[in-house]
Design a protein around this motif. Structure first.
Motif, PDB file in Angstrom:
ATOM      1  N   VAL A  48      10.933 -42.222  18.883  1.00  0.00           N
ATOM      2  CA  VAL A  48      10.422 -41.261  17.908  1.00  0.00           C
ATOM      3  C   VAL A  48       9.547 -42.034  16.931  1.00  0.00           C
ATOM      4  N   ASP A  49       8.290 -41.617  16.814  1.00  0.00           N
ATOM      5  CA  ASP A  49       7.327 -42.295  15.940  1.00  0.00           C
ATOM      6  C   ASP A  49       7.023 -41.399  14.742  1.00  0.00           C
ATOM      7  N   MET A  50       7.156 -41.944  13.541  1.00  0.00           N
ATOM      8  CA  MET A  50       6.942 -41.175  12.312  1.00  0.00           C
ATOM      9  C   MET A  50       5.823 -41.795  11.496  1.00  0.00           C
ATOM     10  N   LEU A  51       4.916 -40.954  10.997  1.00  0.00           N
ATOM     11  CA  LEU A  51       3.824 -41.397  10.138  1.00  0.00           C
ATOM     12  C   LEU A  51       3.880 -40.590   8.846  1.00  0.00           C
ATOM     13  N   LEU A  52       4.197 -41.268   7.751  1.00  0.00           N
ATOM     14  CA  LEU A  52       4.306 -40.627   6.442  1.00  0.00           C
ATOM     15  C   LEU A  52       3.035 -40.895   5.645  1.00  0.00           C
TER      16      LEU A  52
END
Length: 383
Positions: free
Chosen positions: A48-52
């Motif tokens: 799971v890749d998250m970009l904030l």
């Protein structure tokens, strides 16, 4: 024409001087109270890749980070603060799979090679087992005094899901099927609606675009000229939004962003110059419209603003790989709906104000304030 050009440039130069004075003073801490979290679920890799994307001012204000104690945080200070900020993000962004915490494999700040209004923090986690019930938890800034809201977008294969992370709902759960897709697939209409919302959100929260549209409204005076001017702006920014978002034609934001601010300043000066002209008694008020050259300028400035929209769509919101065209189209529709909403709300108020004795003076004051703010943006975006 040359005289008017000199006057416009003189006004902008004076505003620049005033803006430098403003820049030299510590800025009061404030929070935008909104950010975006883009998530890509990769079932084949159990990742799971998250970009904030979040305002650096919001974070440093919340964490009370001020290295030199001058009351505000400069861009040059951010590299020294990134370890503390990154540690905070890592702790408050979590993923579980079937109740088990997924471990981070990569996390850092994304260097876009340009000065951005947002900090971009990427965190990638990997889960031990095949993805099933995946829960995303985002508690970044939720403990802040005034609360906080994150607009989330989750992509699983061809499916796009949207949600909101706030104090009431800090987590979002999606069920990943055996085929690697979400258990409940989203239709074309779902994607269309979600990106319309993203477009509306951006134009409403993008104060620089709002001020530009407001200046166009004040310059047009009447509905028919306003329709032509806004249509010109719409056509122009639709062209560059599509070309830049699809990376067919791009310009560096370090060039575009200051020019967007300058475009607002230019139209504000147009308003000030127009307000000084004596009224032509031979013309009915219905016939009064903006100067003809403003139509061409609006189209040119619209091209710049389209690049600005594309940076948000491409870098912060993201385009789904399997639904590029509908997502791009609906984002643009959302921008237009937001623009229409602004005009619909402001036009009656402006028309009412023009009928008052103090109306012309009020427009001058608004134009002057917009000029100062836009040139302040121009200066800071060059720094």
């Amino acid at each position: 024409m040359c005289t008017q050009l000199l006057v416009r440039m003189s006004c902008i130069v004076l505003a620049v001087v005033a803006s430098f004075v403003m820049v030299s003073q510590p800025a009061f801490a404030h929070q935008t109270a909104v950010s975006t979290l883009n998530v890509e679920v990769r079932p084949d890799k159990r990742e799971v890749d998250m970009l904030l994307a979040i305002s650096p001012d919001d974070v440093t204000d919340h964490l009370k980070l001020d290295p030199n104690g001058d009351g505000w945080v400069d861009q040059s200070e951010l590299p020294y603060l990134e370890p503390a900020i990154g540690s905070y993000f890592e702790e408050h962004l979590q993923v579980t799979n079937n109740g088990q915490v997924c471990q981070p494999t990569h996390q850092d700040f994304v260097d876009m090679g340009r000065r951005m209004a947002s900090l971009l923090f990427r965190k990638t986690v990997q889960c031990d087992d095949a993805l099933g019930e995946v829960t995303l938890t985002n508690e970044v800034m939720l403990a802040s005094k005034n609360g906080y809201t994150h607009y989330g977008q989750i992509q699983i294969g061809k499916d796009i899901h949207t949600t909101v992370f706030n104090r009431d709902t800090s987590s979002y759960t999606v069920q990943v099927g055996a085929d690697g897709q979400a258990a409940s697939e989203q239709s074309f209409w779902d994607v269309f609606v979600q990106y319309i919302w993203q477009g509306v959100l951006h134009i409403v929260l993008g104060i620089d675009h709002v001020l530009f549209v407001l200046c166009l409204l004040l310059a047009a005076r009447r509905f028919r000229p306003l329709l032509v001017v806004v249509t010109s702006f719409t056509l122009a920014h639709s062209i560059t939004l599509a070309l830049s978002a699809l990376e067919v034609l791009t310009l560096p934001p370090t060039v575009v962003e200051p020019l967007i601010a300058l475009s607002i300043a230019w139209v504000a000066v147009e308003l000030l110059l127009e307000a000084k002209k004596p009224a032509d008694a031979s013309k009915d008020d219905e016939e009064v419209g903006p100067p003809l050259h403003l139509y061409a300028l609006t189209f040119a400035f619209g091209l710049l603003h389209g690049f600005g929209f594309s940076y948000v769509l491409r870098d912060e919101v993201g385009l789904p790989t399997d639904a590029l065209v509908p997502a791009l189209l609906s984002f643009n529709v959302g921008v237009e709906l937001g623009q229409i909403a602004i005009v619909a709300a402001a036009f009656p108020l402006v028309a009412w104000a023009r009928g008052r004795e103090w109306g012309s003076k009020a427009i001058k004051v608004v134009a002057a304030l917009v000029l100062l703010v836009s040139v302040y943006w121009f200066v800071t975006r060059l720094m």
